[in-house]
Design a protein around this motif. Structure first.
Motif, mmCIF file in Angstrom:
data_model
loop_
_atom_site.group_PDB
_atom_site.id
_atom_site.type_symbol
_atom_site.label_atom_id
_atom_site.label_comp_id
_atom_site.label_asym_id
_atom_site.label_seq_id
_atom_site.Cartn_x
_atom_site.Cartn_y
_atom_site.Cartn_z
ATOM 1 N N ASN A 65 0.824 -1.314 -0.048
ATOM 2 C CA ASN A 65 -0.028 -0.017 0.081
ATOM 3 C C ASN A 65 0.955 1.107 -0.070
ATOM 4 O OD1 ASN A 65 -2.598 0.937 -0.181
ATOM 5 N ND2 ASN A 65 -2.208 1.730 2.023
ATOM 6 N N TRP A 99 -0.414 9.462 0.251
ATOM 7 C CA TRP A 99 -1.557 9.055 -0.389
ATOM 8 C C TRP A 99 -2.890 9.134 0.562
ATOM 9 C CZ3 TRP A 99 2.803 7.791 -2.571
ATOM 10 C CH2 TRP A 99 2.805 7.681 -4.026
ATOM 11 N N SER A 100 -2.805 9.155 1.902
ATOM 12 C CA SER A 100 -3.774 9.247 2.772
ATOM 13 C C SER A 100 -3.862 10.590 3.496
ATOM 14 C CB SER A 100 -3.794 8.204 3.677
ATOM 15 O OG SER A 100 -3.613 6.870 3.129
ATOM 16 N N PHE A 129 -9.248 11.669 -4.537
ATOM 17 C CA PHE A 129 -9.213 10.598 -3.350
ATOM 18 C C PHE A 129 -8.779 11.210 -2.045
ATOM 19 C CE2 PHE A 129 -9.177 8.180 -7.365
ATOM 20 C CZ PHE A 129 -10.079 7.339 -7.099
ATOM 21 N N TYR A 154 -5.145 1.795 -0.711
ATOM 22 C CA TYR A 154 -4.892 2.023 -2.470
ATOM 23 C C TYR A 154 -4.562 0.841 -3.089
ATOM 24 C CZ TYR A 154 -5.333 7.119 -1.870
ATOM 25 O OH TYR A 154 -5.810 8.408 -1.702
ATOM 26 N N ILE A 164 -7.640 -0.627 -4.907
ATOM 27 C CA ILE A 164 -8.608 0.465 -5.211
ATOM 28 C C ILE A 164 -9.197 -0.064 -6.653
ATOM 29 C CG2 ILE A 164 -6.931 1.851 -6.508
ATOM 30 C CD1 ILE A 164 -8.686 4.297 -5.408
ATOM 31 N N LEU A 206 -12.430 3.581 -1.924
ATOM 32 C CA LEU A 206 -11.165 3.355 -0.913
ATOM 33 C C LEU A 206 -11.771 3.119 0.483
ATOM 34 C CD1 LEU A 206 -9.012 6.548 -1.408
ATOM 35 C CD2 LEU A 206 -8.287 4.032 -1.712
#
Length: 129
Positions: free
Chosen positions: A50, A67-68, A83, A115, A118, A125
């Motif tokens: 991930n 990414w998060s 996202f 991800y 996804i 997500l």
């Protein structure tokens, strides 16, 4: 450190090389023993497949992407994309606040969206941790 990432960094000009050297060193230390590789031609770090964090050369800056990151609730990160990603951009190594970076890296471990799956979930997500 991953050889492909070192090669990526070495191709940059100053002051970008100073920025990415600092970022890569801090990321490697904070996320050890994560997997690192070039992902879509840019350095990125992963846990269990991930993606957590990466950076890339933009026209006028180095973009640091989590990414998060939208879930981190951090004023130093701005939303990126549709996202959960958030980023910070740097044009000089002095702009990198190492305390902020270390805090964000800790959050990248404790706050993750999936991800990796996804595509399998058709763009949906799910929160991992």
């Amino acid at each position: 450190m991953n050889k492909d990432i070192l090669d990526y960094n070495d191709k940059l000009d100053s002051p970008d090389i100073e920025i990415v050297t600092l970022l890569a060193t801090e990321i490697d230390q904070a996320l050890f023993p994560s997997e690192s590789k070039l992902y879509h031609a840019h350095p990125a770090w992963f846990i269990d497949g991930n993606p957590l964090v990466g950076y890339s050369k933009r026209k006028n800056s180095i973009q640091l992407l989590f990414w998060s990151g939208q879930s981190f609730d951090e004023p130093g990160l701005k939303n990126e994309g549709s996202f959960k990603a958030a980023d910070a951009n740097y044009t000089n190594v002095d702009q990198v606040n190492v305390d902020d970076l270390r805090r964000w890296l800790k959050k990248s471990i404790s706050i993750q969206w999936d991800y990796k799956n996804i595509v399998k979930r058709k763009g949906v997500l799910e929160r991992l941790v």
